[in-house]
Design a protein around this motif. Structure first.
Motif, PDB file in Angstrom:
ATOM      1  N   THR A 134       0.829  -1.210   0.000  1.00  0.00           N
ATOM      2  CA  THR A 134       0.000   0.000   0.000  1.00  0.00           C
ATOM      3  C   THR A 134       0.863   1.259   0.000  1.00  0.00           C
ATOM      4  OG1 THR A 134      -1.824  -1.092   1.162  1.00  0.00           O
ATOM      5  CG2 THR A 134      -1.701   1.297   1.335  1.00  0.00           C
ATOM      6  N   ALA A 135       1.768   1.352   0.964  1.00  0.00           N
ATOM      7  CA  ALA A 135       2.571   2.569   1.107  1.00  0.00           C
ATOM      8  C   ALA A 135       3.452   2.817  -0.110  1.00  0.00           C
ATOM      9  CB  ALA A 135       3.417   2.486   2.378  1.00  0.00           C
ATOM     10  N   LEU A 136       4.119   1.762  -0.566  1.00  0.00           N
ATOM     11  CA  LEU A 136       5.001   1.928  -1.724  1.00  0.00           C
ATOM     12  C   LEU A 136       4.203   2.210  -2.989  1.00  0.00           C
ATOM     13  CD1 LEU A 136       7.562  -0.887  -0.888  1.00  0.00           C
ATOM     14  CD2 LEU A 136       7.900   1.597  -0.678  1.00  0.00           C
ATOM     15  N   GLY A 137       3.058   1.556  -3.128  1.00  0.00           N
ATOM     16  CA  GLY A 137       2.204   1.807  -4.287  1.00  0.00           C
ATOM     17  C   GLY A 137       1.684   3.231  -4.307  1.00  0.00           C
ATOM     18  N   LEU A 138       1.257   3.727  -3.141  1.00  0.00           N
ATOM     19  CA  LEU A 138       0.787   5.118  -3.069  1.00  0.00           C
ATOM     20  C   LEU A 138       1.899   6.090  -3.434  1.00  0.00           C
ATOM     21  CD1 LEU A 138      -1.410   5.053   0.149  1.00  0.00           C
ATOM     22  CD2 LEU A 138      -2.170   5.619  -2.173  1.00  0.00           C
ATOM     23  N   CYS A 139       3.091   5.839  -2.935  1.00  0.00           N
ATOM     24  CA  CYS A 139       4.222   6.713  -3.271  1.00  0.00           C
ATOM     25  C   CYS A 139       4.508   6.696  -4.766  1.00  0.00           C
ATOM     26  CB  CYS A 139       5.462   6.289  -2.491  1.00  0.00           C
ATOM     27  SG  CYS A 139       5.380   6.659  -0.741  1.00  0.00           S
ATOM     28  N   GLY A 140       4.541   5.516  -5.328  1.00  0.00           N
ATOM     29  CA  GLY A 140       4.849   5.389  -6.751  1.00  0.00           C
ATOM     30  C   GLY A 140       3.806   6.053  -7.633  1.00  0.00           C
ATOM     31  N   GLU A 141       2.539   5.745  -7.367  1.00  0.00           N
ATOM     32  CA  GLU A 141       1.479   6.308  -8.209  1.00  0.00           C
ATOM     33  C   GLU A 141       1.306   7.803  -7.979  1.00  0.00           C
ATOM     34  OE1 GLU A 141       0.330   4.727 -10.674  1.00  0.00           O
ATOM     35  OE2 GLU A 141       0.965   2.709 -10.133  1.00  0.00           O
ATOM     36  N   SER A 142       1.436   8.243  -6.722  1.00  0.00           N
ATOM     37  CA  SER A 142       1.363   9.680  -6.448  1.00  0.00           C
ATOM     38  C   SER A 142       2.514  10.412  -7.122  1.00  0.00           C
ATOM     39  CB  SER A 142       1.381   9.943  -4.940  1.00  0.00           C
ATOM     40  OG  SER A 142       0.244   9.373  -4.328  1.00  0.00           O
ATOM     41  N   GLY A 143       3.666   9.757  -7.166  1.00  0.00           N
ATOM     42  CA  GLY A 143       4.806  10.335  -7.871  1.00  0.00           C
ATOM     43  C   GLY A 143       4.529  10.506  -9.349  1.00  0.00           C
TER      44      GLY A 143
ATOM     45  N   ALA B 196      -6.322  11.015 -15.023  1.00  0.00           N
ATOM     46  CA  ALA B 196      -7.440  10.320 -14.372  1.00  0.00           C
ATOM     47  C   ALA B 196      -7.097   8.860 -14.109  1.00  0.00           C
ATOM     48  CB  ALA B 196      -8.700  10.433 -15.223  1.00  0.00           C
ATOM     49  N   LYS B 197      -6.418   8.222 -15.048  1.00  0.00           N
ATOM     50  CA  LYS B 197      -6.020   6.826 -14.855  1.00  0.00           C
ATOM     51  C   LYS B 197      -5.009   6.688 -13.717  1.00  0.00           C
ATOM     52  CE  LYS B 197      -7.021   5.361 -19.553  1.00  0.00           C
ATOM     53  NZ  LYS B 197      -6.499   4.907 -20.840  1.00  0.00           N
ATOM     54  N   GLU B 198      -4.079   7.627 -13.630  1.00  0.00           N
ATOM     55  CA  GLU B 198      -3.107   7.590 -12.539  1.00  0.00           C
ATOM     56  C   GLU B 198      -3.793   7.834 -11.193  1.00  0.00           C
ATOM     57  OE1 GLU B 198      -0.249   6.383 -12.938  1.00  0.00           O
ATOM     58  OE2 GLU B 198      -0.110   6.508 -15.113  1.00  0.00           O
ATOM     59  N   LEU B 199      -4.760   8.748 -11.166  1.00  0.00           N
ATOM     60  CA  LEU B 199      -5.525   8.963  -9.940  1.00  0.00           C
ATOM     61  C   LEU B 199      -6.314   7.704  -9.566  1.00  0.00           C
ATOM     62  CD1 LEU B 199      -6.792  12.604 -10.560  1.00  0.00           C
ATOM     63  CD2 LEU B 199      -5.085  11.870  -8.871  1.00  0.00           C
ATOM     64  N   GLY B 200      -6.772   6.987 -10.573  1.00  0.00           N
ATOM     65  CA  GLY B 200      -7.426   5.704 -10.321  1.00  0.00           C
ATOM     66  C   GLY B 200      -6.475   4.714  -9.676  1.00  0.00           C
ATOM     67  N   ASP B 201      -5.221   4.709 -10.121  1.00  0.00           N
ATOM     68  CA  ASP B 201      -4.218   3.827  -9.510  1.00  0.00           C
ATOM     69  C   ASP B 201      -3.978   4.208  -8.050  1.00  0.00           C
ATOM     70  OD1 ASP B 201      -3.914   2.432 -11.891  1.00  0.00           O
ATOM     71  OD2 ASP B 201      -2.121   3.537 -12.500  1.00  0.00           O
ATOM     72  N   VAL B 202      -3.928   5.513  -7.765  1.00  0.00           N
ATOM     73  CA  VAL B 202      -3.785   5.965  -6.383  1.00  0.00           C
ATOM     74  C   VAL B 202      -4.965   5.450  -5.559  1.00  0.00           C
ATOM     75  CG1 VAL B 202      -3.823   8.008  -4.874  1.00  0.00           C
ATOM     76  CG2 VAL B 202      -2.409   8.016  -6.944  1.00  0.00           C
TER      77      VAL B 202
END
Length: 103
Positions: free
Chosen positions: A19-28, A50-56
Motif C-alpha cells: 500500500t505505502a510503496l504503491g501510493l508513493c509510486g502512483e502519487s509520484g 485520471a487513470k493515474e488517480l485511479g491507480d492511487v
C-alpha cells in the motif's frame, strides 16, 4: 481486491508495504505529470491523469482493506474531520493553528 497479489491480503506487513510503496509510486506519477505541465510546457493529458488517480485510489482501497475498513468509511471520516475543522469553509488561520488532537 481480486486484482491484488494474495500475499498482500494474507500478510498484513506485506499488504501495508505494498500500500505505502504503491501510493508513493502512483502519487509520484501524478506529481510528475503536473510538474511537466506546469514547469516544462507539456500538455496536460487529463485522461492519463485520471487513470493515474485511479491507480492511487486502488492503493487507498487496498490499504483500507488491509486495516479492516471500507474505503467509503475512510472517506466519510475525512469529510467529518474537515467539516469539524472548517465548519464555514477553509480558513488559513484554522489551518495554521489547529486545536490539540486535530490530526
Amino acid at each position: 481486491m481480486r486484482s491484488v497479489n494474495p500475499e498482500s491480503l494474507n500478510d498484513p506487513v506485506k499488504g501495508l508495504s505494498n500500500t505505502a510503496l504503491g501510493l508513493c509510486g502512483e502519487s509520484g506519477e501524478v506529481a510528475d505529470m503536473v510538474k511537466k505541465h506546469l514547469h516544462q510546457g507539456h500538455e496536460l493529458d487529463k485522461e492519463h491523469l485520471a487513470k493515474e488517480l485511479g491507480d492511487v485510489t486502488w492503493y487507498l482501497a487496498l490499504g483500507a482493506t488491509i486495516i479492516g475498513y471500507e474505503l467509503e468509511d475512510i472517506l466519510q471520516m475525512n469529510i467529518d474531520k474537515l467539516r469539524k475543522r472548517y465548519p464555514d469553509g477553509f480558513d488559513s488561520q484554522k489551518s495554521q493553528h489547529r486545536e490539540k488532537g486535530d490530526e
